[in-house]
Write an enzyme that holds these catalytic residues in place. Structure first.
Site, PDB file in Angstrom:
ATOM      1  N   GLY A   1       0.959  -1.088   0.024  1.00 17.00           N
ATOM      2  CA  GLY A   1       0.106   0.181   0.020  1.00 17.00           C
ATOM      3  C   GLY A   1       0.769   1.278   0.095  1.00 17.00           C
ATOM      4  O   GLY A   1       2.151   1.211   0.053  1.00 17.00           O
ATOM      5  N   SER A   2       0.147   2.477   0.077  1.00 13.18           N
ATOM      6  CA  SER A   2       0.828   3.687  -0.235  1.00 13.18           C
ATOM      7  C   SER A   2       1.773   3.851   1.086  1.00 13.18           C
ATOM      8  O   SER A   2       2.808   4.482   1.129  1.00 13.18           O
ATOM      9  CB  SER A   2      -0.082   4.746  -0.448  1.00 13.18           C
ATOM     10  OG  SER A   2      -0.981   4.983   0.510  1.00 13.18           O
TER      11      SER A   2
ATOM     12  N   ASP B   1       3.439  -2.415   8.205  1.00 16.49           N
ATOM     13  CA  ASP B   1       2.451  -2.638   7.172  1.00 16.49           C
ATOM     14  C   ASP B   1       1.396  -1.485   7.394  1.00 16.49           C
ATOM     15  O   ASP B   1       1.094  -1.050   8.462  1.00 16.49           O
ATOM     16  CB  ASP B   1       1.704  -4.096   7.132  1.00 16.49           C
ATOM     17  CG  ASP B   1       1.036  -4.139   5.850  1.00 16.49           C
ATOM     18  OD1 ASP B   1       0.740  -3.532   5.020  1.00 16.49           O
ATOM     19  OD2 ASP B   1       0.499  -5.426   5.749  1.00 16.49           O
ATOM     20  N   GLY B   2       0.587  -1.088   6.435  1.00 16.52           N
ATOM     21  CA  GLY B   2      -0.490  -0.065   6.587  1.00 16.52           C
ATOM     22  C   GLY B   2      -1.749  -0.712   6.770  1.00 16.52           C
ATOM     23  O   GLY B   2      -1.817  -1.955   7.302  1.00 16.52           O
TER      24      GLY B   2
ATOM     25  N   ASP C   1      -6.490  -0.233   6.634  1.00 11.29           N
ATOM     26  CA  ASP C   1      -7.460   0.766   6.287  1.00 11.29           C
ATOM     27  C   ASP C   1      -8.191   1.301   7.365  1.00 11.29           C
ATOM     28  O   ASP C   1      -8.859   2.394   7.283  1.00 11.29           O
ATOM     29  CB  ASP C   1      -8.596  -0.052   5.422  1.00 11.29           C
ATOM     30  CG  ASP C   1      -7.796  -0.742   4.235  1.00 11.29           C
ATOM     31  OD1 ASP C   1      -7.344   0.130   3.278  1.00 11.29           O
ATOM     32  OD2 ASP C   1      -7.343  -2.055   4.052  1.00 11.29           O
TER      33      ASP C   1
ATOM     34  N   LYS D   1      -7.854  -4.735   7.014  1.00 14.09           N
ATOM     35  CA  LYS D   1      -6.870  -4.329   6.053  1.00 14.09           C
ATOM     36  C   LYS D   1      -7.376  -5.253   4.942  1.00 14.09           C
ATOM     37  O   LYS D   1      -8.615  -5.888   4.659  1.00 14.09           O
ATOM     38  CB  LYS D   1      -5.423  -5.199   6.401  1.00 14.09           C
ATOM     39  CG  LYS D   1      -4.798  -4.207   7.747  1.00 14.09           C
ATOM     40  CD  LYS D   1      -3.380  -5.124   7.952  1.00 14.09           C
ATOM     41  CE  LYS D   1      -2.489  -5.499   6.506  1.00 14.09           C
ATOM     42  NZ  LYS D   1      -2.502  -4.289   5.784  1.00 14.09           N
TER      43      LYS D   1
ATOM     44  N   GLY E   1      -7.402  -3.469   1.795  1.00 11.23           N
ATOM     45  CA  GLY E   1      -7.673  -2.382   0.546  1.00 11.23           C
ATOM     46  C   GLY E   1      -7.145  -2.429  -0.572  1.00 11.23           C
ATOM     47  O   GLY E   1      -7.456  -2.053  -1.644  1.00 11.23           O
TER      48      GLY E   1
ATOM     49  N   GLU F   1      -0.309 -10.659   3.509  1.00 13.05           N
ATOM     50  CA  GLU F   1      -0.073  -9.829   4.484  1.00 13.05           C
ATOM     51  C   GLU F   1      -0.415 -10.656   5.952  1.00 13.05           C
ATOM     52  O   GLU F   1       0.571 -10.738   6.912  1.00 13.05           O
ATOM     53  CB  GLU F   1      -0.982  -8.708   4.498  1.00 13.05           C
ATOM     54  CG  GLU F   1      -0.601  -7.701   3.592  1.00 13.05           C
ATOM     55  CD  GLU F   1      -1.533  -6.680   3.282  1.00 13.05           C
ATOM     56  OE1 GLU F   1      -1.390  -5.279   2.670  1.00 13.05           O
ATOM     57  OE2 GLU F   1      -2.662  -6.723   3.823  1.00 13.05           O
TER      58      GLU F   1
END
Ligand code: 5RP
Length: 241
Positions: free
Chosen positions: A30-31, A85-86, A88, A98, A100, A107
């Site tokens: 992700g970003s 990790d990112g 949502d 998570k 998204g 993940e």
């Protein structure tokens, strides 16, 4: 860079400072995770850090290798020291939604192999109750519409009326890195995420879902006043033995 992206970058950069020489590092997708990977690669180069990385997606592996990081398969490592990790959504007790980016299965596999998991995000991701973000569920492509109906029925038994929506891009179903499909469940507020997680996992055809419960040890959240560190309740110090 817009203000939200700056918060993501600040969180990713703070997380990169947690990495030590010789570590095996899980790289999220992700970003926000991309900011972490960039900051990590910069540190690794500047300080000559000897790192092995395990990626949660093909996209992140490409980015990391392009920046000079060494990426090895999950099967080649006994355990991962830290995964970053990112997410949502970040809810109470560092419960997460998570997926998204459609990478939830890899993940979760990487997170569950990690001794310490740090979630990084901008401040808007922190919520009082999970569920405003539609919950991604990865399903086997064979018979996926039948599986979606069983998901709908199982979720309804928990009091949540939702029509699972097949994720598409440019009119075609989105395929995960493992070649499977994603359904998004716009449930709204989730009164009992654990019950929902259990119900989804018990359906044949469901591979996994984006509820990450009890997995994140800490969160680094970028905000207008810098990066805040949240530690999961019950953990006296970060990390698992
Ligand atoms: C990918 C994920 C991402 O971590 C999540 O979607 C957050 O993405 P971003 O950092 O771009 O906001 O779970 O499957």
């Amino acid at each position: 860079m817009n203000p939200i992206d700056r918060q993501k970058q600040a969180a990713g950069t703070a997380a990169a400072l947690e990495i030590r020489d010789g570590m095996t590092v899980g790289l999220g997708t992700g970003s926000t995770a991309a900011h972490f990977v960039a900051a990590l690669a910069q540190r690794a180069q500047a300080e000559g850090l000897d790192l092995r990385c395990v990626s949660t997606s093909k996209a992140t592996a490409e980015q990391a290798e392009g920046l000079g990081l060494t990426v090895v398969p999950l099967d080649d490592v006994d355990s991962i020291d830290i995964t970053v990790d990112g997410a949502d959504e970040i809810g109470p007790g560092l419960s997460l939604i998570k997926g998204g980016g459609a990478a939830l299965l890899r993940e979760k596999l990487v997170w569950e192999s990690s001794r310490r998991c740090i979630v990084i995000a901008d401040a808007a991701k922190v919520v009082a109750t999970l569920g405003a973000f539609p919950l991604p569920v990865e399903v086997v492509a064979f018979g996926h519409a039948a599986t979606a109906r069983r998901i709908r029925d199982a979720v309804l038994r928990l009091g949540l009326a939702v029509e699972p929506r097949l994720r598409t891009r440019d009119g075609f179903p989105v395929q995960t890195d493992s070649g499977q499909l994603i359904y998004d469940l716009a449930c709204g507020a989730l009164p009992d995420p654990s019950a929902l997680a259990g119900a989804l996992k018990s359906i044949t055809g469901v591979i996994d879902h984006g509820l990450f419960l009890g997995l994140a040890d800490e969160a680094l959240v970028g905000g207008i006043n810098g990066v805040a560190r949240l530690v999961r309740e019950g953990l006296s110090s970060p990390g698992r033995a």
